[in-house]
Scaffold this active site. Structure first.
Site, PDB file in Angstrom:
ATOM      1  N   SER B 212     -28.054 -13.964  12.597  1.00  0.00           N
ATOM      2  CA  SER B 212     -27.297 -15.198  12.492  1.00  0.00           C
ATOM      3  C   SER B 212     -26.050 -15.050  11.641  1.00  0.00           C
ATOM      4  CB  SER B 212     -28.229 -16.259  11.894  1.00  0.00           C
ATOM      5  OG  SER B 212     -27.614 -17.491  11.892  1.00  0.00           O
ATOM      6  N   ILE B 241     -25.104 -10.492   1.341  1.00  0.00           N
ATOM      7  CA  ILE B 241     -24.852 -11.560   0.392  1.00  0.00           C
ATOM      8  C   ILE B 241     -24.075 -10.989  -0.778  1.00  0.00           C
ATOM      9  CG2 ILE B 241     -25.888 -13.347  -1.041  1.00  0.00           C
ATOM     10  CD1 ILE B 241     -26.321 -13.635   2.027  1.00  0.00           C
ATOM     11  N   GLU B 453     -16.520 -15.332   5.621  1.00  0.00           N
ATOM     12  CA  GLU B 453     -16.160 -16.739   5.426  1.00  0.00           C
ATOM     13  C   GLU B 453     -15.648 -17.376   6.696  1.00  0.00           C
ATOM     14  OE1 GLU B 453     -14.347 -18.345   2.119  1.00  0.00           O
ATOM     15  OE2 GLU B 453     -15.103 -16.868   0.710  1.00  0.00           O
ATOM     16  N   ASN B 456     -12.142 -14.612  11.843  1.00  0.00           N
ATOM     17  CA  ASN B 456     -10.901 -15.157  12.380  1.00  0.00           C
ATOM     18  C   ASN B 456     -11.065 -15.586  13.832  1.00  0.00           C
ATOM     19  OD1 ASN B 456      -9.976 -14.485   9.891  1.00  0.00           O
ATOM     20  ND2 ASN B 456      -8.223 -13.277  10.602  1.00  0.00           N
TER      21      ASN B 456
END
Lengths: 254, 645
Positions: B212, B241, B453, B456
């Site tokens: 995921s 992480i 994050e 793109n």
């Protein structure tokens, strides 16, 4: 014996900046250029903070003579650990012609008014390299001076100052009150930590004018022009001493 | 008013087409595409519309980027360029910059951090003493209470020196405990913020799992509520992480059973939790070996029957996806700022080389090839920097609909930085390739910024789909008005007049009066770009309706055009501001702005052109077939030209 120490700080063009001469040759470009505390003044501030930590000093005050922006430098000094700051505000046009003699007069008056025991300045500012303010201040106050200090210790009622001079190290003993100037190897200044910077905002910052101190800022010098140093000419190799002499003669040097 | 001629017939026909479009947008759900992307778009527009009270009108937004999709130039958030620092904030910031820079120049050793793949304790201690771990935590809880713009400026310093440290700090505060700042209740804030602000505890954002990544909704980590309702039992694996191996506090996202009160059916929905390592059952892997940002710790984190007190639920139960997206959205501007810093330092290094290096009897900066590189690098930096501080400034002004701009900022910054570092290496030639120059490390550090994050690729789809959704909702309102024209005649007529302008070709000059006269031509191009962009978007929606969600080839062209168009507006605004303030750099900024607008306009036209016409549809089909062939073959399909197997 708890002493009151006053430290002078100056806001100068940052040491890492490539300085550029203004096209009108009246000075160097300072607009939009990074400024910071004169490095020797940082060393002076650090020394004062250490004197307080050693309980030799009980109040340490930072002073700056300059335009409004000098307050940034004073806040940095407060963030490093100074107790309070005094800003002698000089309007920009007068600041442009201000000389060490004027600063020395301001410092002398403040030292008298605030009953200061030790004045510590940076040995010279990196923008004008004058190396005069500490000496002039001592002269005006008729106080002993220990300039180019690389070590400062208290010995009873005296200050023992080790000075860096051309020939090596000289140690002098000074009665108080005295004027000192900090040299490079006196100490390594601490970083103003960000939380201390926030605390510094609450420390007192007094404002004064030259008029309050009775100091006349009329210039004693006039800067005629400021130029880049001439670009370096390439050197030349000579085969032997005879050629050297004939070359020097041809250049009119001998 | 409506004379029956070719123009009005064309208008009526397009009005009918729009009715069809509106009708189809109003019905049914998207098919084919994973619900995640749909959810991503619809749920991510989480901040409430600007006029929630107006139930009659469509959701309005004053975001420049979102309005571009309607061909509308809404200037509130871009013109004039925001100036948000109070004099006190400015003074504070000026004081903070010096020590921060000094620390990174003298105390932090990026080479060491990269070689040893860790940040030494002495550096971390220095960072703690600087208050670097709680820059945006309120002062009463032990932080520095900085605004977004102030934070951006400091993060720029970090970015110009060491991105590995930047990620350690960013993973900690920009996402690691940001959830507590945004969604925490007062007890949670009081309990957790002081120790993370001081750097006593590290924080980490734990969302990604092996199965995921982009598809965040598909996570499998579960938090089962206990029978007495006092705890949750957490089980699952998280990977990659940042700070995973060193964090004491985790923001963990897990599936939780949510009962629909109306239907009685229990479904899994994501919830967010504040999880302390001290709760037990938490272990982590050795640090991952990475291409770059090696100083930053990256690890797998395992939760084995970890007991979470129910007070540690973060935000609403079952609303974890929203929490995650908001955290990411809120921290995005930081990347634009950090990478601006990286680019500034890199360009300085490349410039120093170019003005000193002699080849062919002259300095290489006198050659056009190098000049083009330097100019392009610095324009991209200018755009990136301008967008980053525009977003930060808008966030500080209290605007909440900045998600498209934030996404654009992240996309642009990460790709511009990669380009800049790569070209800098090229300018330095062989020296650029050598480790001691330091540029190869910067390039390796930058690569991840296009991936984490929100990749793109996902963010581009997000930009396109969010914008189109906004257009769609406006069209729905128009449909309602058309059904009962009397109720909102104003809306119908304003749409009609808008149509008049559109069908007569791009003639918008709306941005010209907002900029300094020197920039009029560039502003005209930018205004035209917005108008043409809006037309193209509408054309696509009319043709594809909701199935546009499957047309990623088109969505990517739209995203590219959106990025270019928005960037034009931002630099026009900033350059105007600089001209009005007579900054020493105003002339230089004007040059960059003019060139950028010309080049960006050309790109917009090209990209919009690629969304129309049979030729391009065929190309898309062919590319899909090519991709299918490769996948079928497990690699390139043809053997080498010699035919030797």
């Amino acid at each position: 014996m708890s002493l009151r120490v006053m430290v002078g700080v100056k806001r100068v063009v940052d040491y890492a900046v490539k300085v550029r001469v203004k096209p009108d040759k009246t000075g160097v470009i300072t607009d939009g250029v990074k400024h910071s505390m004169n490095p020797f003044d940082e060393i002076a501030v650090e020394e004062a903070v250490r004197l307080k930590e050693k309980n030799v000093a009980n109040e340490i005050i930072a002073v700056s003579c300059g335009p409004a922006a000098s307050q940034e430098t004073l806040r940095t000094a407060l963030a490093m650990g100074m107790d309070k700051a005094i800003h002698v505000e000089i309007p920009q046009p007068q600041y442009d012609t201000m000389q060490p003699i004027h600063v020395a007069k301001c410092l002398a008056k403040l030292a008298t008014d605030y009953k200061v025991d030790i004045i510590i300045l940076g040995k010279q500012a990196i923008d004008d390299d004058c190396n005069q303010t500490a000496q002039m201040t001592a002269g005006l106050l008729d106080w002993p001076q220990g300039v180019y200090a690389s070590k400062i210790e208290k010995d009873g009622d005296l200050l023992v100052v080790t000075r860096e001079v051309d020939g090596g190290l000289e140690t002098v003993k000074l009665k108080l009150p005295a004027v000192l100037s900090a040299d490079l190897r006196l100490n390594e200044p601490r970083y103003a930590t960000l939380p201390n910077i926030m605390k510094a905002k609450k420390k007192p910052l007094d404002k004064k004018t030259p008029a309050d101190l009775g100091v006349d800022l009329a210039p004693r010098h006039q800067v005629v022009s400021i130029e880049d140093p001439p670009t370096r000419q390439a050197g030349a190799k000579v085969a032997d001493v005879d050629e050297l002499i004939s070359r020097l003669k041809a250049l009119g040097r001998i | 008013m409506f004379r029956l001629n070719f123009k009005s017939i064309a208008r009526m026909r397009s009005v009918i087409e729009r009715k069809i479009l509106i009708y189809s947008l109003g019905n049914g759900n998207a098919q084919g595409l994973s619900t995640s992307v749909v959810n991503f778009v619809s749920v991510s527009t989480a901040p409430p519309p600007e006029n929630p009270g107006n139930r009659k009108g469509p959701p309005t937004s004053n975001s420049f980027a979102v309005n571009m999709f309607r061909g509308v130039i809404n200037t509130e958030q871009v013109f004039p360029y925001p100036e948000v620092l109070t004099s006190e904030e400015r003074e504070t910031l000026e004081m903070l910059i010096g020590p921060t820079q000094k620390f990174f120049e003298e105390k932090n050793d990026p080479v060491f951090n990269d070689d040893k793949a860790e940040i030494p304790e002495s550096t971390l201690k220095g960072l703690r003493e600087m208050g670097a771990f709680g820059l945006q935590v309120p002062t009463e809880l032990g932080g520095l209470g900085l605004s977004n713009s102030q934070y951006a400026r400091l993060v720029e310093v970090v970015g110009s020196h060491d991105l590995g440290v930047g990620i350690c700090l960013g993973a900690h505060q920009s996402i690691g405990f940001k959830g507590v700042l945004l969604f925490g209740n007062p007890d949670q804030k009081k309990k957790y913020l002081p120790d993370v602000a001081s750097g006593k505890n590290f924080a980490a954002f734990a969302l990604t799992e092996p199965t995921s990544g982009s598809d965040a909704n598909s996570i499998r980590t579960r938090a089962e509520p206990s029978a007495d309702g006092k705890h949750f039992i957490l089980n699952g694996n998280k990977i990659w992480i940042s700070n995973g191996g060193i964090a004491e506090i985790f923001t963990v996202f897990a599936q939780t059973p949510v009962k629909d009160e109306k239907t009685g059916i229990t479904k899994d929905k994501m919830s967010a939790f504040i999880v302390e390592r001290a709760f037990g059952g938490i272990s982590h892997s050795k640090p991952e070996k990475k291409m770059g940002i090696k100083g930053s710790n990256t690890a797998e984190v395992y939760f084995d029957n970890t007991k979470i007190p129910s007070e540690n639920l973060l935000g609403e139960y079952g609303e974890g996806f929203k929490v995650a997206m908001n955290i990411l959205n809120n921290g995005r501007f930081g990347m634009g700022a950090a990478l601006s810093g990286t680019m500034r330092a890199t360009i300085a290094q490349a410039t120093e080389f170019a003005v000193n290096r002699n080849q062919f009897g002259r300095k290489i900066n006198t050659f056009g090839a190098i000049q083009e590189k330097l100019a392009t690098m610095s324009m991209k930096h200018y755009v990136c920097e301008s967008i980053a501080y525009n977003v930060a400034g808008n966030m500080d002004r209290g605007f909440t609909d900045f998600q498209i701009e934030a996404a654009i900022s992240k996309i642009f910054a990460s790709e511009a930085a990669w380009f800049v570092a790569d070209e800098a290496i090229q300018i330095l030639g062989g020296m650029g390739f050598m480790k001691e120059t330091g540029l190869e490390r910067v390039l390796r550090d930058i690569r991840i910024f296009r991936i984490f994050e929100g990749t793109n690729d996902i963010l581009r789809l997000f930009v396109s789909l969010t914008g189109m959704q906004y257009v769609g909702s406006h069209l729905r309102e128009l449909q309602k008005a058309m059904k009962n024209p009397g109720s909102n005649l104003g809306l119908v007529f304003s749409e009609a007049t808008k149509r008049l302008f559109k069908t007569s070709g791009s003639s918008s000059k709306a941005m010209v009066p907002l900029v300094h006269p020197t920039l009029s031509e560039a502003a005209t191009l930018a205004s035209q770009a917005v108008e043409e962009f809006g037309q193209a978007v509408e054309g696509i929606l009319i043709k594809y309706h909701k199935s546009v969600m499957e047309e990623q080839f088109l969505l990517n062209r739209i995203a590219e055009a959106a990025i270019d168009t928005y960037s034009m507006a931002v630099v026009l605004s900033r350059a105007s501001n600089s001209l009005h303030k007579n900054l020493p750099s105003a002339h230089h900024e004007t040059l960059m702005t003019k060139v950028w607008c010309h080049q960006a306009y050309d790109r917009v036209k090209t990209n919009l052109g690629l969304t129309k016409g049979e030729r391009n549809i065929q190309i898309t089909k062919d590319m899909m077939a090519i991709s299918e062939g490769i996948c079928h073959n497990g690699g390139v399909v043809q053997s080498n030209p010699l035919g030797v197997l």
